[in-house]
Design a protein around this motif. Structure first.
Motif, PDB file in Angstrom:
ATOM      1  N   TRP A  77      -8.340  52.196 -72.564  1.00 42.05           N
ATOM      2  CA  TRP A  77      -7.672  50.921 -71.617  1.00 42.05           C
ATOM      3  C   TRP A  77      -6.960  50.112 -73.141  1.00 42.05           C
ATOM      4  N   GLY A  78      -7.564  50.375 -75.110  1.00 39.92           N
ATOM      5  CA  GLY A  78      -6.659  49.482 -75.650  1.00 39.92           C
ATOM      6  C   GLY A  78      -8.277  48.875 -76.309  1.00 39.92           C
ATOM      7  N   GLU A  79      -9.400  48.865 -75.795  1.00 43.46           N
ATOM      8  CA  GLU A  79     -10.656  48.119 -76.234  1.00 43.46           C
ATOM      9  C   GLU A  79     -10.130  46.542 -75.616  1.00 43.46           C
ATOM     10  N   LYS A  80      -9.534  46.594 -73.876  1.00 46.15           N
ATOM     11  CA  LYS A  80      -9.836  45.484 -73.700  1.00 46.15           C
ATOM     12  C   LYS A  80      -9.255  45.614 -72.213  1.00 46.15           C
ATOM     13  N   LEU A  81      -9.527  45.232 -71.165  1.00 52.62           N
ATOM     14  CA  LEU A  81      -9.387  45.690 -69.623  1.00 52.62           C
ATOM     15  C   LEU A  81      -8.119  45.081 -68.916  1.00 52.62           C
ATOM     16  N   PRO A  82      -7.657  45.953 -68.052  1.00 52.21           N
ATOM     17  CA  PRO A  82      -6.643  46.309 -67.236  1.00 52.21           C
ATOM     18  C   PRO A  82      -5.850  44.871 -66.972  1.00 52.21           C
ATOM     19  N   GLN A  83      -4.706  44.593 -66.536  1.00 53.21           N
ATOM     20  CA  GLN A  83      -4.876  43.170 -65.983  1.00 53.21           C
ATOM     21  C   GLN A  83      -5.085  42.945 -64.284  1.00 53.21           C
ATOM     22  N   ARG A  84      -4.604  44.342 -64.413  1.00 51.35           N
ATOM     23  CA  ARG A  84      -4.510  44.723 -62.724  1.00 51.35           C
ATOM     24  C   ARG A  84      -6.635  45.449 -62.565  1.00 51.35           C
ATOM     25  N   LEU A  85      -6.918  45.590 -62.021  1.00 54.34           N
ATOM     26  CA  LEU A  85      -8.157  45.790 -62.362  1.00 54.34           C
ATOM     27  C   LEU A  85      -8.970  46.386 -61.106  1.00 54.34           C
ATOM     28  N   ASN A  86      -9.314  46.724 -59.650  1.00 52.72           N
ATOM     29  CA  ASN A  86      -9.946  46.880 -58.873  1.00 52.72           C
ATOM     30  C   ASN A  86     -11.425  47.372 -59.461  1.00 52.72           C
ATOM     31  N   ILE A  87     -12.730  46.421 -59.294  1.00 49.43           N
ATOM     32  CA  ILE A  87     -14.053  47.532 -60.275  1.00 49.43           C
ATOM     33  C   ILE A  87     -15.300  46.972 -59.298  1.00 49.43           C
ATOM     34  N   LYS A  88     -16.407  47.416 -59.108  1.00 47.40           N
ATOM     35  CA  LYS A  88     -17.425  47.790 -58.698  1.00 47.40           C
ATOM     36  C   LYS A  88     -18.396  46.391 -59.538  1.00 47.40           C
ATOM     37  N   PRO A  89     -19.302  45.501 -58.890  1.00 46.47           N
ATOM     38  CA  PRO A  89     -19.395  44.509 -59.688  1.00 46.47           C
ATOM     39  C   PRO A  89     -20.364  45.008 -60.668  1.00 46.47           C
ATOM     40  N   GLU A  90     -21.473  46.009 -60.198  1.00 39.39           N
ATOM     41  CA  GLU A  90     -22.295  46.356 -61.310  1.00 39.39           C
ATOM     42  C   GLU A  90     -21.637  47.255 -62.090  1.00 39.39           C
ATOM     43  N   HIS A  91     -20.573  47.874 -61.841  1.00 41.06           N
ATOM     44  CA  HIS A  91     -19.599  48.662 -62.893  1.00 41.06           C
ATOM     45  C   HIS A  91     -18.606  47.740 -63.847  1.00 41.06           C
ATOM     46  N   GLN A  92     -18.560  46.349 -63.628  1.00 37.45           N
ATOM     47  CA  GLN A  92     -18.243  45.123 -64.156  1.00 37.45           C
ATOM     48  C   GLN A  92     -18.957  44.870 -65.530  1.00 37.45           C
ATOM     49  N   ALA A  93     -19.943  45.344 -65.123  1.00 32.38           N
ATOM     50  CA  ALA A  93     -20.865  44.211 -66.098  1.00 32.38           C
ATOM     51  C   ALA A  93     -20.959  45.204 -67.394  1.00 32.38           C
ATOM     52  N   LEU A  94     -21.123  46.798 -67.143  1.00 30.53           N
ATOM     53  CA  LEU A  94     -20.820  47.843 -68.610  1.00 30.53           C
ATOM     54  C   LEU A  94     -19.339  47.357 -68.949  1.00 30.53           C
ATOM     55  N   PHE A  95     -18.645  46.717 -68.771  1.00 32.73           N
ATOM     56  CA  PHE A  95     -17.379  46.524 -69.787  1.00 32.73           C
ATOM     57  C   PHE A  95     -17.555  45.328 -70.289  1.00 32.73           C
ATOM     58  N   GLU A  96     -18.312  44.354 -69.561  1.00 32.73           N
ATOM     59  CA  GLU A  96     -18.238  42.962 -69.939  1.00 32.73           C
ATOM     60  C   GLU A  96     -18.885  43.300 -71.471  1.00 32.73           C
ATOM     61  N   ARG A  97     -20.549  44.073 -71.219  1.00 29.61           N
ATOM     62  CA  ARG A  97     -20.727  44.574 -72.851  1.00 29.61           C
ATOM     63  C   ARG A  97     -19.661  44.863 -73.876  1.00 29.61           C
ATOM     64  N   TRP A  98     -18.942  45.608 -73.884  1.00 26.89           N
ATOM     65  CA  TRP A  98     -18.321  45.596 -75.150  1.00 26.89           C
ATOM     66  C   TRP A  98     -17.109  44.737 -75.234  1.00 26.89           C
ATOM     67  N   GLN A  99     -16.730  44.342 -74.251  1.00 29.84           N
ATOM     68  CA  GLN A  99     -16.087  42.717 -74.225  1.00 29.84           C
ATOM     69  C   GLN A  99     -16.811  42.215 -75.172  1.00 29.84           C
ATOM     70  N   GLN A 100     -17.664  41.971 -74.697  1.00 31.63           N
ATOM     71  CA  GLN A 100     -18.363  41.002 -75.770  1.00 31.63           C
ATOM     72  C   GLN A 100     -18.274  41.128 -76.962  1.00 31.63           C
TER      73      GLN A 100
END
Length: 379
Positions: A77-100
């Motif tokens: 995704w180009g090291e960023k979350l897509p603008q339109r994204l539906n995801i489970k909360p437990e999976h959201q935490a995995l991406f937040e780590r890389w975003q931080q």
């Protein structure tokens, strides 16, 4: 051919639909390294549409997602979350780590000047702290001396004797060898110059003054700083690592009285004796070299040496040797108490102790040379 180990429910898949000109991408199944390593086509589809900002991504149908696969999707995704994204909360935490982590690396890095200023400030603060600790250590040593004057029975004679043996007697061999070789080298090089002017007899003046007043005490101090000073620092550091220092404190035993004072007293006593021993070995090497290169006999050397070198030079050498011993012991103990309970700190502080001790010895020698510039020089 599909892998029979993967069922249709667990195999990762990608469904792409178009609604009103907008792509809807739905990820299903188990998205972990084990499954995507077998079926690589779904991952390739994600990479093909990863940079399309108009896509709507739906990850709620994913039954399993691990951190490694989340990183692969994040990079797709180009090291960023897509603008339109539906995801489970437990999976959201995995991406937040890389975003931080990306946010931390995106912070502005300090310039070279800012890093230099920061490092200089840290060095100044550390130097000031070490000077303060050194003054505290010296002050505690003075208090211990005052306590021993009032109560001589508390004098740690056994520790002082052991340290004299370890730092003095065991160093006789190496100091004699180095002194002997330095005497040979100094005599040989001086003889080459003196022959040009026909002043061979002045080899006695050069050897006597340079060895007795400067080289003998200085060489002995440098060897003791590298040999015994490092051993003292490592000894205290090992006591820190094995928590022996904490045990001494728990028993009410003074670190200064039982560890610092014996080492300071022993080196203050042993260093002048080592300096005399090194002087003798260096003069012997110089006499042998002078005999071979200039044909100056041993008897002539012994007769002329006391006449050309004033006795005060011997006392200057002995005095500075005692100060050398005092400083080497204080520096060794200071860095020993700085050691933290880990092996890396033990090695670093032992190295710092040797460097600081040798530097202190050379600085003190320069101070003595300036203070006694006009004392003991042949007229």
């Amino acid at each position: 051919m599909t892998n029979p180990a993967l069922s249709s429910a667990t195999a990762p898949s990608v469904d792409i639909t178009t609604q009103q000109g907008q792509s809807h991408i739905t990820l299903r199944g188990c998205w972990d390294l084990r499954h995507i390593a077998v079926t690589k086509k779904p991952l390739q589809l994600v990479k093909d549409h990863g940079h399309d900002n108009n896509c709507h991504w739906d990850l709620t149908a994913i039954s399993k997602l691990d951190g490694s696969t989340a990183l692969i999707l994040w990079q797709a995704w180009g090291e960023k979350l897509p603008q339109r994204l539906n995801i489970k909360p437990e999976h959201q935490a995995l991406f937040e780590r890389w975003q931080q982590q990306k946010s931390l690396t995106a912070l502005p890095q300090p310039t070279a000047l800012a890093r230099f200023i920061q490092n200089s400030q840290e060095q100044l603060v550390d130097t000031a702290e070490q000077l303060r600790n050194g003054v505290v250590l010296l002050g505690q040593l003075v208090l211990d001396v005052g306590y021993l004057i009032r109560t001589p029975s508390a004098l740690p004679l056994a520790e002082i004797s052991n340290t004299i043996y370890d730092a003095g007697v065991k160093a006789l061999g190496i100091t004699a060898l180095v002194g002997f070789l330095i005497g040979i080298v100094l005599s040989y090089l001086s003889a080459l110059q003196l022959k040009m002017f026909g002043a061979e007899i002045y080899i006695i003046d050069i050897l006597g003054l340079s060895i007795i007043r400067e080289l003998g005490p200085l060489l002995a101090a440098i060897l003791v700083a590298g040999r015994s000073g490092s051993a003292m620092t490592a000894q205290i550091g090992i006591m820190r690592v094995t928590e022996e220092l904490d045990a001494l404190s728990a028993m009410g035993i003074s670190h200064s009285l039982r560890l610092v004072l014996p080492k300071v007293a022993a080196l203050t006593i042993a260093m002048p004796l080592l300096a005399v021993w090194t002087n003798a070995a260096a003069l012997l090497g110089g006499m042998l070299s002078a005999k071979q290169s200039l044909d100056i006999g041993f008897q002539q050397f012994f007769i002329k040496l006391p006449d050309t070198i004033p006795l005060v030079n011997v006392f200057i050498g002995l005095g500075k040797s005692a100060v050398f011993g005092l400083m080497i012991a204080l520096v060794a103990c200071h860095f020993g108490f700085r050691i933290k309970p880990n092996t890396e700190s033990l090695g670093n502080e032992t190295t710092n102790s040797v460097v600081a001790a040798i530097t202190s010895v050379i600085m003190i020698d320069a101070v003595f040379a300036i203070l006694f510039m006009n004392v003991g020089m042949p007229s």
